[in-house]
Motif scaffolding. Structure first.
Motif, PDB file in Angstrom:
ATOM      1  N   SER A   1     -42.823 -36.084 -62.415  1.00 20.48           N
ATOM      2  CA  SER A   1     -41.500 -36.577 -62.785  1.00 20.48           C
ATOM      3  C   SER A   1     -40.454 -35.611 -62.215  1.00 20.48           C
ATOM      4  N   THR A   2     -39.242 -35.679 -62.730  1.00 23.17           N
ATOM      5  CA  THR A   2     -38.123 -34.906 -62.205  1.00 23.17           C
ATOM      6  C   THR A   2     -38.453 -33.422 -62.094  1.00 23.17           C
ATOM      7  N   GLY A   3     -38.191 -32.865 -60.924  1.00 27.11           N
ATOM      8  CA  GLY A   3     -38.442 -31.454 -60.669  1.00 27.11           C
ATOM      9  C   GLY A   3     -39.752 -31.188 -59.956  1.00 27.11           C
ATOM     10  N   ASP A   4     -40.661 -32.166 -59.960  1.00 25.17           N
ATOM     11  CA  ASP A   4     -41.924 -32.007 -59.242  1.00 25.17           C
ATOM     12  C   ASP A   4     -41.734 -32.364 -57.774  1.00 25.17           C
ATOM     13  N   ARG A   5     -42.607 -31.796 -56.938  1.00 27.50           N
ATOM     14  CA  ARG A   5     -42.541 -32.035 -55.498  1.00 27.50           C
ATOM     15  C   ARG A   5     -43.788 -32.774 -55.036  1.00 27.50           C
TER      16      ARG A   5
ATOM     17  N   PRO B   1     -40.845 -21.618 -55.257  1.00 30.73           N
ATOM     18  CA  PRO B   1     -39.425 -21.721 -55.637  1.00 30.73           C
ATOM     19  C   PRO B   1     -39.203 -22.738 -56.741  1.00 30.73           C
ATOM     20  N   ALA B   2     -38.495 -22.318 -57.762  1.00 31.27           N
ATOM     21  CA  ALA B   2     -38.248 -23.190 -58.913  1.00 31.27           C
ATOM     22  C   ALA B   2     -37.350 -24.359 -58.530  1.00 31.27           C
TER      23      ALA B   2
ATOM     24  N   ASP C   1     -34.320 -26.405 -58.377  1.00 33.18           N
ATOM     25  CA  ASP C   1     -32.903 -26.046 -58.500  1.00 33.18           C
ATOM     26  C   ASP C   1     -32.131 -27.265 -58.996  1.00 33.18           C
ATOM     27  N   ARG C   2     -32.174 -27.473 -60.304  1.00 36.91           N
ATOM     28  CA  ARG C   2     -31.563 -28.666 -60.879  1.00 36.91           C
ATOM     29  C   ARG C   2     -30.069 -28.767 -60.551  1.00 36.91           C
ATOM     30  N   GLN C   3     -29.368 -27.646 -60.591  1.00 44.95           N
ATOM     31  CA  GLN C   3     -27.934 -27.675 -60.326  1.00 44.95           C
ATOM     32  C   GLN C   3     -27.647 -28.161 -58.907  1.00 44.95           C
ATOM     33  N   PHE C   4     -28.440 -27.698 -57.939  1.00 40.58           N
ATOM     34  CA  PHE C   4     -28.226 -28.119 -56.554  1.00 40.58           C
ATOM     35  C   PHE C   4     -28.456 -29.617 -56.392  1.00 40.58           C
ATOM     36  N   TYR C   5     -29.602 -30.098 -56.889  1.00 38.61           N
ATOM     37  CA  TYR C   5     -29.923 -31.513 -56.675  1.00 38.61           C
ATOM     38  C   TYR C   5     -28.983 -32.423 -57.460  1.00 38.61           C
ATOM     39  N   GLU C   6     -28.603 -32.022 -58.671  1.00 39.42           N
ATOM     40  CA  GLU C   6     -27.666 -32.845 -59.435  1.00 39.42           C
ATOM     41  C   GLU C   6     -26.307 -32.909 -58.739  1.00 39.42           C
ATOM     42  N   SER C   7     -25.874 -31.797 -58.170  1.00 41.81           N
ATOM     43  CA  SER C   7     -24.615 -31.800 -57.424  1.00 41.81           C
ATOM     44  C   SER C   7     -24.714 -32.683 -56.186  1.00 41.81           C
ATOM     45  N   ALA C   8     -25.850 -32.586 -55.477  1.00 47.46           N
ATOM     46  CA  ALA C   8     -26.029 -33.376 -54.256  1.00 47.46           C
ATOM     47  C   ALA C   8     -26.107 -34.866 -54.558  1.00 47.46           C
ATOM     48  N   ARG C   9     -26.518 -35.231 -55.779  1.00 48.82           N
ATOM     49  CA  ARG C   9     -26.631 -36.642 -56.155  1.00 48.82           C
ATOM     50  C   ARG C   9     -25.276 -37.300 -56.377  1.00 48.82           C
TER      51      ARG C   9
ATOM     52  N   THR D   1     -38.825 -34.179 -53.147  1.00 44.53           N
ATOM     53  CA  THR D   1     -38.662 -33.654 -54.502  1.00 44.53           C
ATOM     54  C   THR D   1     -38.156 -34.777 -55.395  1.00 44.53           C
ATOM     55  N   ILE D   2     -38.751 -34.940 -56.566  1.00 45.18           N
ATOM     56  CA  ILE D   2     -38.286 -35.966 -57.505  1.00 45.18           C
ATOM     57  C   ILE D   2     -37.032 -35.460 -58.206  1.00 45.18           C
ATOM     58  N   THR D   3     -35.963 -36.212 -58.092  1.00 42.50           N
ATOM     59  CA  THR D   3     -34.658 -35.768 -58.603  1.00 42.50           C
ATOM     60  C   THR D   3     -34.148 -36.591 -59.784  1.00 42.50           C
ATOM     61  N   HIS D   4     -34.741 -37.729 -60.054  1.00 38.78           N
ATOM     62  CA  HIS D   4     -34.336 -38.520 -61.223  1.00 38.78           C
ATOM     63  C   HIS D   4     -35.447 -39.515 -61.539  1.00 38.78           C
ATOM     64  N   ASP D   5     -35.637 -39.772 -62.823  1.00 37.22           N
ATOM     65  CA  ASP D   5     -36.713 -40.655 -63.271  1.00 37.22           C
ATOM     66  C   ASP D   5     -36.275 -41.303 -64.578  1.00 37.22           C
ATOM     67  N   THR D   6     -35.997 -42.604 -64.540  1.00 36.18           N
ATOM     68  CA  THR D   6     -35.507 -43.265 -65.756  1.00 36.18           C
ATOM     69  C   THR D   6     -36.613 -43.487 -66.787  1.00 36.18           C
ATOM     70  N   LEU D   7     -37.867 -43.199 -66.410  1.00 33.69           N
ATOM     71  CA  LEU D   7     -38.977 -43.323 -67.355  1.00 33.69           C
ATOM     72  C   LEU D   7     -39.443 -41.967 -67.864  1.00 33.69           C
ATOM     73  N   ASP D   8     -38.652 -40.930 -67.667  1.00 37.04           N
ATOM     74  CA  ASP D   8     -39.076 -39.605 -68.133  1.00 37.04           C
ATOM     75  C   ASP D   8     -39.123 -39.508 -69.658  1.00 37.04           C
TER      76      ASP D   8
END
Length: 286
Positions: A108-112, A31-32, A34-42, A125-132
């Motif tokens: 980084s972001t999006g990896d599990r 499963p890809a 889901d950036r929209q889901f995690y960004e909303s949940a944040r 799941t990595i949802t944010h990374d200020t060093l990306d």
């Protein structure tokens, strides 16, 4: 390091070397992200716990499924070694090798972060990374690696003939033993290869040896994860500090790290379900 070659190259050596590389795992059926889901949940997170990890020590922390946690640089450039377990079953733990095979040497972001067999499911799941922004540097270095093992007293003794008891392996062992009420010997069996948080690493181009260099992390930087199941975590503030020159010693300047746990707003996870364990039934083909 490999010794110099003693065998003459065959006449078709160039042809053999010219074989095209093939990525080992095709992950199109995973499963890809889901950036929209995690960004909303944040959005609208509430901090519910905070743990400071002292320099050259480790601390444990608990994260409920569906919560976020962050590892934060708070005083100076410092790398950390992260272990994760299923909070209810220590035999299910972070599998750095499979994570590396499914994603890359650095995450980084999006990896599990995947768990060990026979479970094989995302722990986090990595949802944010200020060093990306760092990407890959001219030496081939990147941030947050899953290639290096934690520094440990066994290798320290092998290579230097000295004992050092604040290696990340030892720190993680003590922290887990204290949390679980285990002996150090029993706790040590559960300590595993790590996610090297904030660490800048790669392989040398000539001999492909593992290298480290000064981490670009600065106070305020953080990496954030979403807990896919109930987690027990342990984080060691590496005795190498920013790993610019050494590790496993008291010479490097070290700083604390902070772990923060956040609860999402009510209703943010209405359609979310915890990942199931692998459906493979066992039997090894019998």
């Amino acid at each position: 390091m490999k010794s110099s070659g003693q065998t003459n190259a065959p006449v078709d050596a160039a042809q053999r070397r010219a074989a095209s590389p093939v990525v080992c795992y095709s992950v199109d059926k995973v499963p890809a992200y889901d950036r929209q889901f995690y960004e909303s949940a944040r959005q609208g997170l509430t901090k519910v716990a905070e743990t400071v990890v002292p320099p050259r020590e480790a601390r444990t922390f608990d994260v409920a499924a569906g919560h976020f946690f962050r590892i934060v640089s708070i005083e100076g450039p410092q790398v950390g070694d992260l272990n994760l377990w299923n909070a209810d079953d220590l035999s299910e733990r972070f599998f750095s090798g499979k994570t590396r095979a499914l994603h890359a040497t650095h995450v980084s972001t999006g990896d599990r972060l995947w768990s060990t067999l026979p479970h094989l499911r995302p722990l986090a799941t990595i949802t944010h990374d200020t060093l990306d922004w760092y990407g890959w540097d001219e030496d081939g270095g990147g941030i947050h690696d899953v290639i290096g093992t934690r520094c440990d007293p066994y290798t320290q003794l092998l290579l230097s003939g000295t004992e050092y008891h604040h290696c990340c392996h030892s720190n993680l062992t003590r922290a887990l033993a204290a949390h679980e009420g285990l002996s150090l010997r029993d706790a040590e069996r559960h300590v595993h290869d790590v996610l090297n948080v904030f660490m800048c690493t790669g392989f040398t181009r000539d001999t492909h040896r593992y290298f480290m260099k000064a981490s670009p992390v600065r106070p305020g930087d953080f990496i954030e994860f979403f807990a896919e199941i109930d987690l027990l975590g342990a984080l060691s503030a590496c005795p190498g500090g920013d790993c610019s020159s050494t590790h496993s010693s008291d010479a490097a300047k070290c700083y604390p790290l902070q772990v923060e746990v956040y609860r999402p707003r009510e209703g943010a996870l209405a359609d979310w379900r915890a990942p199931e364990r692998s459906r493979y039934s066992g039997g090894h083909g019998a």
